[in-house]
Design a protein around this motif. Structure first.
Motif, mmCIF file in Angstrom:
data_model
loop_
_atom_site.group_PDB
_atom_site.id
_atom_site.type_symbol
_atom_site.label_atom_id
_atom_site.label_comp_id
_atom_site.label_asym_id
_atom_site.label_seq_id
_atom_site.Cartn_x
_atom_site.Cartn_y
_atom_site.Cartn_z
ATOM 1 N N THR A 1 48.868 33.802 46.043
ATOM 2 C CA THR A 1 47.610 33.885 46.791
ATOM 3 C C THR A 1 47.771 34.642 48.099
ATOM 4 O O THR A 1 46.792 35.031 48.717
ATOM 5 C CB THR A 1 47.057 32.459 47.023
ATOM 6 N N SER B 1 45.994 31.668 42.005
ATOM 7 C CA SER B 1 45.000 32.440 42.759
ATOM 8 C C SER B 1 43.849 32.879 41.859
ATOM 9 O O SER B 1 43.295 33.961 42.029
ATOM 10 C CB SER B 1 45.657 33.625 43.478
ATOM 11 N N GLY C 1 42.759 34.044 50.154
ATOM 12 C CA GLY C 1 42.711 33.474 48.819
ATOM 13 C C GLY C 1 42.152 32.061 48.818
ATOM 14 O O GLY C 1 41.333 31.706 49.670
#
Lengths: 463, 463
Positions: A33, A163, B320
């Motif tokens: 992420t 993510s 994210g």
């Protein structure tokens, strides 16, 4: 089953070497992420390819527009046996707040804890590197004893599960023929408890939304402008506070469309598991069930939809105090879905709700972060029954069919895009602290997880 | 007034050198609220002492348990003239978010902007280094022409104004005899507009509170626990959303005790100033007055109390998405007070309100950040009238008496602890972006501010 014992013995005897391999993978900081770790994620894929090649897999790193996939193929001993696709993910969650970790999240170790338990510490031990390596090590046990796998195996390892899996659907679509198997094996779930293996038959879906409320074109002095200028934190707090009513139900229009009550016989099975709010919440320092009233914690977390704020930030958040009215405030909100709730409609309903709450001179922007419907597998398929029997032979107590509060969107994608059912078997425990500081995986989960896959592969091959 | 012209001329001619001195002070990163800048704050004090000594002041850095004070004394030409205490602060606000600054906040410069205006850019130019240096430079103009100041002057510069002035009361108490003067001059306020000087007769008080809501003993996975475990961001959002009712009034019990309606004649004066919500809010990209209904923006910001959330943080706030339920969430909340509102009672009412909203298995902690009552000075004192005349001679339009939305707690402390009234005169403008990125001070405010103090000192000395 005559050939199984030497494979199981070999798996048990080789745990020290298997741990060394797992530690190598755990040391790779594959945080998907955070863009700062892009190269580390790729290193994770490369490590796995190299590992699978030592087992005779035809393995490759496959580029996507995001993080790479790992795809690997291996023929089986019998052409009669079914072809299985094994899925896991090698990316991990961020580790902040770092100061709360008792051991370096990326320097794994085996530690003795109370009750004679031994744990593997570190980010990704349980979610999902430790779990996916149970399958890889089961393949190794077959290769190093029988010299072959009992059935044809394709492996798909993803690097974007934490993510929102943006590349997954395009990848499945582009490689459908290569990836299609008789069914999928997914190892990213929990046991019921340390003695009782579990097969997850239901999975909640997920919709993630980031919402940014903007007010003035700059940060303001709260003395000069306070009382007259819109404060985006107030606007956001009002939006978030309004997401639930007094009974803990989500207020979005049409939110419960497609949500059905759990059948009485399933509820009865769950009630027999002996879970209580005191036990479930006591583990995390809480005691009072939040969310919808008059439902058991298993129902709340397995069979009911939710809205949760996962993060919020705005204004001055450093040491001390700053009398500022912020120019903007941001929240990350996620919805867990069940039954036939439509992720697109939930997202639209949320955005409409927010827009209606934002004052005329403020603005709002949204960023979508993943969306997947819930999954419900049939409770009595032959696939599930074979796996249930195999697991029950390995562990002290018989396997149970459970629901799962988390989301594994790939199960829906396998169903829709490749026409494959999934078998969800994992060896995590509820106190594994996945996504949190001090994530761990039981050493026993790793050892018996490897042997569980040895047994499941044998059971599936014997058709 | 015969001796005044050469002093005024000298002040005007020496602006380039005065700017160099101001820039030296502006380059010092005296951010008092962040412990990382502790040494820089002290450097600010030392620079001022050195500067004042060149003017013949008996100046010293005075240690406190926090950041140091600067105290300086200078005799006047006439023993008949009143003794004045000048107050300013040399500490500044933090500069984040740094990326929004068009110029380095600590590398000041003079820039030409639209409308023929020239501005001094940088943190502290308007709040308060640029303002306090107008007085120091006025003293310099007297010294370098007349050779003496027209009256006895004591200077008190504080280094903790932006972080709640924790050392100020103990310091005033311990040094009351040394600091007591006939009245105080405070330069930390705004003009009405670029043509119209202003004297602030009313100042709102301030109560700052930081509130931390804690739920589970760790960050949780929102899949496993969502729907059953308390989410501290939800609890906090509910608390903050409930601070105001639908009419924009603050809901705390007893909040409006001691708040009186502004007299009709004062309101009429304000109405004549021609301020509108469109103009006031338009400057900052807004248009709809927030807060209490059916009140003018001047009333809202000068004469009504507020509750504002100045900062909020909880859960995952990076790039994210992370499906986490946070262990805790924090908000910084401030209240602006008017009339006779009691800071202690407001703080207690807030804490009681929050505690009542926190679920049984969650906890809350509070951190107090400053508390001071509102100030209302008499509109018709001789002091104010002399200053009003002096200012009206320097600027294109006559001076007006205004209210101020911000808080300058020292005015109350001077009143209570030293029995001194304060004259609040400043040359800031509402678009100075104090506390925000791209803070500036008008070059004209600096030039004419110096000359204004030359005139005011002469007017006060002529009793």
């Amino acid at each position: 089953m005559t050939n199984l014992l030497p494979v199981l013995d070999h798996a048990a005897a080789n745990v020290p070497a298997a741990l060394e391999r797992l530690f190598d993978l755990l040391r790779i900081k594959s945080i998907s992420t955070d863009p700062a770790y892009k190269a580390d994620v790729r290193r994770g894929a490369e490590w796995l390819v190299s590992e699978l090649r030592t087992l005779g897999f035809d393995a490759t790193v496959r580029d996507t527009s995001g993080h790479p996939m790992v795809v690997a193929h291996h023929e089986g001993a019998s052409t009669d046996a079914p072809h299985v696709l094994f899925y896991g993910h090698y990316d991990v969650q961020p580790v902040d707040p770092l100061e709360l970790w008792e051991n370096d999240p990326f320097e794994p170790a085996v530690r003795d804890i109370s009750g004679g338990r031994r744990i593997i510490t570190g980010r990704g031990t349980s979610d999902d590197k430790g779990q996916l390596m149970t399958f890889v090590e089961a393949c190794r046990a077959y290769k190093e004893t029988a010299g072959a796998l009992p059935c044809k195996v394709t492996i798909l390892f993803e690097g974007e599960e934490e993510s929102g899996s943006p590349s997954l659907k395009p990848f499945l679509e582009a490689n459908a023929a290569e990836l299609k198997a008789d069914y999928a094996l997914v190892c990213d779930t929990n046991m019921w408890d340390a003695e009782t293996p579990a097969i997850a038959a239901g999975l909640r879906g997920l919709v993630g939304e980031e919402v940014v409320v903007k007010a003035a074109d700059r940060d303001l002095h709260s003395g000069y402008f306070g009382g007259a200028a819109a404060n985006p934190i107030h606007v956001l707090a009002d939006i978030l506070a309004g997401l639930h009513d007094r009974d803990g139900r989500v207020t979005l229009k049409g939110f419960y469309d497609g949500v059905e009550e759990t059948p009485a016989d399933i509820k009865a099975t769950w009630d027999k598991l002996g879970q209580t709010a005191e036990k479930f919440l006591g583990e995390i320092g809480l005691s009072v069930p939040s969310g919808e009233k008059n439902r058991s914690v298993l129902e709340l977390t397995w069979a009911r939809p939710t809205a949760e704020v996962n993060g919020i930030i705005g204004g001055y958040t450093g040491d001390g105090f700053k009398t500022v009215i912020a120019a903007e405030a941001t929240a990350k909100v996620s919805f867990r879905l069940v039954g036939k709730q439509d992720p697109g409609k939930i997202r639209d309903a949320f955005r409409a709700y927010v827009r209606a709450k934002v004052p005329a001179d403020c603005s709002v922007t949204f960023h979508a972060h993943g969306g997947s419907p819930a999954i419900q597998l049939p409770y009595d398929s032959p696939l599930l029954n074979k796996a249930k029997d195999a697991l029950s032979q390995e562990w002290p107590k018989p396997a149970v069919m459970i629901g799962m509060g988390g989301s594994i969107p790939i199960v829906g994608d396998f169903q829709k895009m490749l026409g494959m059912e999934s078998l969800l078997v994992g060896f995590g425990l509820s106190d594994d602290r996945i996504h949190s500081p001090n994530e761990k995986y039981e050493l026993r989960s790793f050892e018996k997880g490897i042997r569980s896959w040895v047994r499941i592969l044998a059971a599936l091959a014997a058709r």
